[in-house]
Design a protein around this motif. Structure first.
Motif, mmCIF file in Angstrom:
data_model
loop_
_atom_site.group_PDB
_atom_site.id
_atom_site.type_symbol
_atom_site.label_atom_id
_atom_site.label_comp_id
_atom_site.label_asym_id
_atom_site.label_seq_id
_atom_site.Cartn_x
_atom_site.Cartn_y
_atom_site.Cartn_z
ATOM 1 N N THR A 125 -6.542 12.807 11.999
ATOM 2 C CA THR A 125 -6.059 11.475 12.514
ATOM 3 C C THR A 125 -6.988 10.214 11.896
ATOM 4 O O THR A 125 -6.382 9.276 11.389
ATOM 5 N N PRO A 126 -8.278 10.083 11.844
ATOM 6 C CA PRO A 126 -8.866 9.132 11.034
ATOM 7 C C PRO A 126 -8.632 8.883 9.724
ATOM 8 O O PRO A 126 -8.516 7.668 9.355
ATOM 9 N N GLY A 127 -8.356 10.082 9.050
ATOM 10 C CA GLY A 127 -7.997 10.023 7.701
ATOM 11 C C GLY A 127 -6.749 9.497 7.405
ATOM 12 O O GLY A 127 -6.811 8.733 6.494
ATOM 13 N N VAL A 128 -5.746 9.917 8.197
ATOM 14 C CA VAL A 128 -4.558 9.349 7.934
ATOM 15 C C VAL A 128 -4.498 7.979 8.441
ATOM 16 O O VAL A 128 -3.768 7.052 7.816
ATOM 17 N N VAL A 129 -5.386 7.551 9.416
ATOM 18 C CA VAL A 129 -5.340 5.988 9.742
ATOM 19 C C VAL A 129 -5.737 4.964 8.543
ATOM 20 O O VAL A 129 -5.074 4.222 8.301
ATOM 21 N N VAL A 130 -6.884 5.672 7.849
ATOM 22 C CA VAL A 130 -7.343 4.871 6.603
ATOM 23 C C VAL A 130 -6.394 5.098 5.378
ATOM 24 O O VAL A 130 -6.364 4.092 4.721
ATOM 25 N N MET A 131 -5.961 6.192 5.385
ATOM 26 C CA MET A 131 -5.058 6.428 4.301
ATOM 27 C C MET A 131 -3.907 5.676 4.300
ATOM 28 O O MET A 131 -3.435 4.730 3.247
ATOM 29 N N SER A 132 -3.317 5.273 5.477
ATOM 30 C CA SER A 132 -2.304 4.608 5.592
ATOM 31 C C SER A 132 -2.513 3.014 5.537
ATOM 32 O O SER A 132 -1.691 2.385 4.784
ATOM 33 N N ALA A 133 -3.819 2.612 5.862
ATOM 34 C CA ALA A 133 -3.942 1.168 5.495
ATOM 35 C C ALA A 133 -4.158 0.897 3.931
ATOM 36 O O ALA A 133 -3.763 -0.080 3.471
ATOM 37 N N LEU A 134 -4.659 1.953 3.604
ATOM 38 C CA LEU A 134 -5.000 1.907 2.003
ATOM 39 C C LEU A 134 -3.419 1.674 1.259
ATOM 40 O O LEU A 134 -3.548 0.986 0.590
ATOM 41 N N PHE A 135 -2.726 2.610 1.588
ATOM 42 C CA PHE A 135 -1.489 2.682 0.889
ATOM 43 C C PHE A 135 -0.736 1.103 1.181
ATOM 44 O O PHE A 135 0.006 0.637 0.140
ATOM 45 N N ALA A 136 -0.626 0.723 2.472
ATOM 46 C CA ALA A 136 0.191 -0.528 2.763
ATOM 47 C C ALA A 136 -0.477 -1.818 2.001
ATOM 48 O O ALA A 136 0.289 -2.529 1.587
ATOM 49 N N ALA A 137 -1.791 -1.535 2.164
ATOM 50 C CA ALA A 137 -2.579 -2.900 1.442
ATOM 51 C C ALA A 137 -2.328 -2.752 0.166
ATOM 52 O O ALA A 137 -2.283 -3.811 -0.666
ATOM 53 N N GLY A 138 -2.365 -1.709 -0.790
ATOM 54 C CA GLY A 138 -2.152 -1.493 -1.979
ATOM 55 C C GLY A 138 -1.063 -2.402 -2.675
ATOM 56 O O GLY A 138 -1.271 -2.789 -3.801
ATOM 57 N N TRP A 139 0.079 -2.234 -1.978
ATOM 58 C CA TRP A 139 1.281 -2.700 -2.227
ATOM 59 C C TRP A 139 1.702 -4.111 -1.990
ATOM 60 O O TRP A 139 2.744 -4.863 -2.194
ATOM 61 N N SER A 140 0.691 -4.483 -1.137
ATOM 62 C CA SER A 140 0.854 -5.871 -0.723
ATOM 63 C C SER A 140 1.108 -7.071 -1.953
ATOM 64 O O SER A 140 1.623 -7.974 -1.499
ATOM 65 N N VAL A 181 -4.731 -11.953 6.877
ATOM 66 C CA VAL A 181 -4.572 -12.064 8.041
ATOM 67 C C VAL A 181 -3.424 -11.151 8.547
ATOM 68 O O VAL A 181 -3.525 -10.240 9.342
ATOM 69 N N PHE A 182 -2.388 -11.543 7.767
ATOM 70 C CA PHE A 182 -1.107 -10.674 7.958
ATOM 71 C C PHE A 182 -1.285 -9.321 7.856
ATOM 72 O O PHE A 182 -0.832 -8.262 8.671
ATOM 73 N N GLN A 183 -1.804 -8.939 6.823
ATOM 74 C CA GLN A 183 -2.027 -7.624 6.267
ATOM 75 C C GLN A 183 -2.902 -6.742 7.422
ATOM 76 O O GLN A 183 -2.774 -5.600 7.612
ATOM 77 N N VAL A 184 -4.016 -7.525 7.886
ATOM 78 C CA VAL A 184 -4.852 -7.063 8.857
ATOM 79 C C VAL A 184 -3.977 -6.670 10.270
ATOM 80 O O VAL A 184 -4.063 -5.454 10.875
ATOM 81 N N LEU A 185 -3.204 -7.643 10.616
ATOM 82 C CA LEU A 185 -2.219 -7.505 11.684
ATOM 83 C C LEU A 185 -1.359 -6.337 11.650
ATOM 84 O O LEU A 185 -1.284 -5.350 12.791
#
Length: 267
Positions: free
Chosen positions: A72-87, A119-123
């Protein structure tokens, strides 16, 4: 500078940051399909990887326990990584449409233009992470240490989002071409994921991968949030990892600001 003027400057900067952040949120809400796909994709990873690798805990050296707790922690961090990469794609779209140039002719502070995106990406990362954490809890993940473990998990994901989003924004402002950004994101995101302990224990990695993981900020975040959610956490280790991520976030933000200055001077 008089105190009143300093207060007015701060209020104005905060107001601009808030207004631009709301603008990004409204733009996202006008694309409900994209928002839904982004969240569903992240949510699917947890049961998918959890089912695929659930027996890996029986491998000697893994350490046993529940793979859902580990994943679960790995997927949370991995999801943040992927979403932010395409921002950074949104930056290129707004440049192509002339939105960024019109913003530069307005009295909006340059720091607010970059800061509002971060800030938007963090939210978005916090919302996405909370959904994944709730799903993890529903399928058996357990968070120890009360609210401290989940809060550190959100902080770690948010810091990864700041680092990667800032780099993505900065690169987008420099290259200004979608295909270049796509290639760069694909080149970096998957290796950063698999050269970390997001889905596999470091004890089972080859020696060279473990060495690389020591220098991988994604692994820093995963290790910190996983340690904070353990039964007997090493808070010194957690603090050091979070400090390192915070320092990288500051450097990445500086890079994005410099890239924005380069773009502005090129007009």
């Amino acid at each position: 500078m008089p105190a009143a003027e300093r207060s007015g400057f701060t209020a104005s900067a905060a107001s601009q940051l808030r207004w631009l952040t709301v603008r990004h949120l409204r733009a996202m809400l006008r694309q409900p399909a994209y928002l839904a796909i982004t969240i569903v994709q992240a949510v699917v990873w947890l049961p998918l990887f959890g089912s695929l690798f659930r027996r890996v805990v029986d491998v000697p050296g893994f350490g046993g326990g529940s793979y859902v707790d580990f994943l679960t922690p790995g997927v949370v961090v991995m999801s943040a990584l992927f979403a932010a990469g395409w921002s950074g794609m949104n930056v290129i779209i707004e440049i192509d449409r002339g939105v960024t140039d019109r913003m530069l002719t307005s009295p909006v502070r340059r720091g607010a233009l970059i800061g509002s995106r971060i800030v938007f990406q963090v939210l978005m990362t916090i919302i996405q992470s909370a959904i994944i954490m709730l799903l993890g809890w529903a399928i058996g993940a357990r968070y120890h240490n009360g609210l401290v473990g989940p809060v550190v998990l959100l902080v770690g994901a948010a810091l990864i989002a700041v680092i990667v989003a800032s780099l993505s924004y900065g690169l987008a402002l420099i290259v200004r071409r979608e295909e270049v950004l796509i290639a760069a994101v694909n080149f970096c995101v998957l290796p950063l994921t698999f050269l970390s302990s997001a889905i596999m224990a470091k004890e089972l990695m080859p020696d060279w991968m473990r060495i690389v993981a020591w220098f991988n900020p994604v692994d820093w975040a995963v290790t910190a949030v996983r340690e904070a959610g353990s039964v007997d956490p090493n808070w010194l280790s957690v603090s050091l990892y979070l400090f390192g991520l915070t320092a990288l976030a500051a450097l990445a933000g500086k890079f994005a600001t410099r890239a924005f200055g380069i773009y502005h001077r090129s007009l």
